[in-house]
Write a protein that holds these residues in place. Sequence first.
Motif, short mmCIF file in Angstrom:
data_model
loop_
_atom_site.label_atom_id
_atom_site.label_comp_id
_atom_site.label_asym_id
_atom_site.label_seq_id
_atom_site.Cartn_x
_atom_site.Cartn_y
_atom_site.Cartn_z
N PHE A 36 14.53 5.76 0.05
CA PHE A 36 15.80 5.48 0.70
C PHE A 36 16.99 6.15 0.00
CE2 PHE A 36 12.99 2.12 2.12
CZ PHE A 36 13.18 2.21 3.49
N GLY A 37 16.66 7.07 -0.91
CA GLY A 37 17.72 7.86 -1.53
C GLY A 37 18.66 7.06 -2.42
N LEU A 38 18.13 6.02 -3.07
CA LEU A 38 18.93 5.19 -3.96
C LEU A 38 18.64 5.54 -5.41
CD1 LEU A 38 18.29 1.75 -2.21
CD2 LEU A 38 20.26 3.26 -1.88
N GLU A 39 19.66 5.53 -6.21
CA GLU A 39 19.45 5.79 -7.63
C GLU A 39 19.02 4.53 -8.35
OE1 GLU A 39 21.71 7.66 -11.54
OE2 GLU A 39 22.75 7.53 -9.62
N ARG A 99 0.82 -1.21 0.00
CA ARG A 99 0.00 0.00 0.00
C ARG A 99 0.86 1.26 0.00
NH1 ARG A 99 -3.30 -2.93 3.68
NH2 ARG A 99 -2.27 -1.91 5.46
N GLU A 100 2.00 1.20 0.66
CA GLU A 100 2.87 2.36 0.73
C GLU A 100 3.80 2.46 -0.48
OE1 GLU A 100 4.78 2.96 4.45
OE2 GLU A 100 2.95 2.58 5.59
N GLY A 101 3.61 1.56 -1.43
CA GLY A 101 4.36 1.64 -2.68
C GLY A 101 5.78 1.14 -2.60
N MET A 102 6.14 0.45 -1.51
CA MET A 102 7.51 -0.02 -1.35
C MET A 102 7.79 -1.27 -2.17
SD MET A 102 9.05 2.05 0.87
CE MET A 102 8.16 3.31 -0.04
N ILE A 103 6.77 -2.13 -2.31
CA ILE A 103 6.94 -3.38 -3.05
C ILE A 103 5.78 -3.59 -4.00
CG2 ILE A 103 8.25 -4.47 -1.17
CD1 ILE A 103 5.72 -6.09 -0.50
N ALA A 104 5.97 -4.50 -4.94
CA ALA A 104 4.91 -4.87 -5.89
C ALA A 104 5.05 -6.34 -6.20
CB ALA A 104 5.02 -4.04 -7.16
N ARG A 105 4.01 -6.91 -6.80
CA ARG A 105 4.08 -8.31 -7.19
C ARG A 105 5.06 -8.49 -8.34
NH1 ARG A 105 -2.08 -10.79 -7.27
NH2 ARG A 105 -2.25 -11.16 -5.02
N GLY A 106 5.83 -9.55 -8.24
CA GLY A 106 6.73 -9.93 -9.32
C GLY A 106 6.16 -11.15 -10.04
N PRO A 107 6.99 -11.90 -10.74
CA PRO A 107 6.52 -13.09 -11.45
C PRO A 107 6.14 -14.20 -10.47
CG PRO A 107 8.91 -12.92 -11.54
CD PRO A 107 8.42 -11.64 -10.94
N PRO A 153 5.84 -25.16 -5.79
CA PRO A 153 4.46 -25.67 -5.74
C PRO A 153 3.46 -24.58 -5.37
CG PRO A 153 5.95 -27.24 -4.71
CD PRO A 153 6.77 -26.02 -5.02
N GLY A 154 2.35 -24.56 -6.11
CA GLY A 154 1.31 -23.56 -5.87
C GLY A 154 1.54 -22.28 -6.66
N ALA A 155 2.68 -22.14 -7.29
CA ALA A 155 3.02 -20.97 -8.09
C ALA A 155 2.68 -19.66 -7.38
CB ALA A 155 2.31 -21.03 -9.45
N PRO A 156 3.20 -19.45 -6.15
CA PRO A 156 2.89 -18.20 -5.45
C PRO A 156 3.56 -17.01 -6.13
CG PRO A 156 4.64 -19.35 -4.32
CD PRO A 156 4.17 -20.28 -5.41
N TYR A 157 2.98 -15.83 -5.89
CA TYR A 157 3.60 -14.62 -6.42
C TYR A 157 4.90 -14.33 -5.68
CZ TYR A 157 -0.39 -13.13 -9.26
OH TYR A 157 -1.36 -13.04 -10.21
N SER A 158 5.85 -13.81 -6.39
CA SER A 158 7.05 -13.28 -5.76
C SER A 158 6.85 -11.77 -5.57
CB SER A 158 8.28 -13.54 -6.63
OG SER A 158 8.16 -12.87 -7.88
N TYR A 159 7.79 -11.13 -4.87
CA TYR A 159 7.69 -9.70 -4.62
C TYR A 159 9.00 -9.02 -4.98
CZ TYR A 159 3.35 -10.84 -2.37
OH TYR A 159 2.07 -11.30 -2.13
N VAL A 160 8.87 -7.78 -5.45
CA VAL A 160 10.02 -6.97 -5.85
C VAL A 160 9.83 -5.57 -5.28
CG1 VAL A 160 10.39 -8.28 -7.99
CG2 VAL A 160 8.90 -6.27 -8.01
N THR A 161 10.92 -4.82 -5.23
CA THR A 161 10.81 -3.43 -4.80
C THR A 161 10.40 -2.55 -5.97
OG1 THR A 161 13.19 -3.14 -5.17
CG2 THR A 161 12.47 -3.65 -2.93
N THR A 162 10.05 -1.30 -5.68
CA THR A 162 9.50 -0.37 -6.66
C THR A 162 10.38 0.88 -6.77
OG1 THR A 162 8.23 0.81 -5.00
CG2 THR A 162 7.17 -1.12 -6.01
N PRO A 163 10.11 1.74 -7.75
CA PRO A 163 10.80 3.03 -7.81
C PRO A 163 10.59 3.86 -6.55
CG PRO A 163 9.80 2.57 -9.93
CD PRO A 163 9.32 1.50 -8.98
N GLU A 164 9.42 3.73 -5.91
CA GLU A 164 9.16 4.47 -4.67
C GLU A 164 10.12 4.04 -3.56
OE1 GLU A 164 7.65 7.11 -1.98
OE2 GLU A 164 7.28 7.02 -4.14
#
Length: 208
Positions: A170-173, A141-149, A154-165
């Motif tokens: 955190f001041g990273l390029e 909700r705070e835009g820190m992560i999003a669903r990945g592939p 087993p069960g093919a769960p979603y993975s998670y990745v970080t976002t531009p936010e």
Amino acid sequence: MSEGFDRELEDLPPPLRWREWMARAEAVLFASSDPVPRERLARVVGRDCVLDDLIEDISIELGERPYEIARARGGWLIRTRAKHGAAIRAALGDEDLSRNLTQNEALVLTIIACLQPVTRREIARLTGREVGRELIARLSREGMIARGPRSPEPGAPYSYVTTPEFLLRFGLETLRDLPDFEAMEDAGLLSRRAETALDLPIAAQEEE
């Protein structure tokens, strides 16, 4: 670009031309709430202007100011310095600022950032605790992560990745600015191959 806008300022002597380019770039950064990419700043300065040098000179001038220029998402932005956070919270209240992450959220976010794409199940294996859906939902909700592939497990769960936010907050390029994963793995802090769970404090009440 506005018709008739003079980028080159060839009628000015070089020192005054540079000062004007500095003022223009700072004004654009100040007016934008999002990182300003290089190509946008290039619209207000001359073709021979070296933007990196220009930004460095502006940063030096801001040395005593409560705000600074930072790199983020491939561009630049003006942000308040971290040491003034307490004063800002006292004046504006916490509701007007991004809330601080809990210890559990910070830990999960660190794991996602370093191992992405990564599933909740993999995070749980690393921490030895269940990682609740609500914790993941808050970071999302705070835009820190999003669903990945979806994971091939087993069960093919979603993975998670970080976002531009995440980078912006955190001041990273780029993600290359994160601590070196191999060094963390060598130190035994993070590893996908860990056979035993890490003793990390994920709250037990945040189970599925």
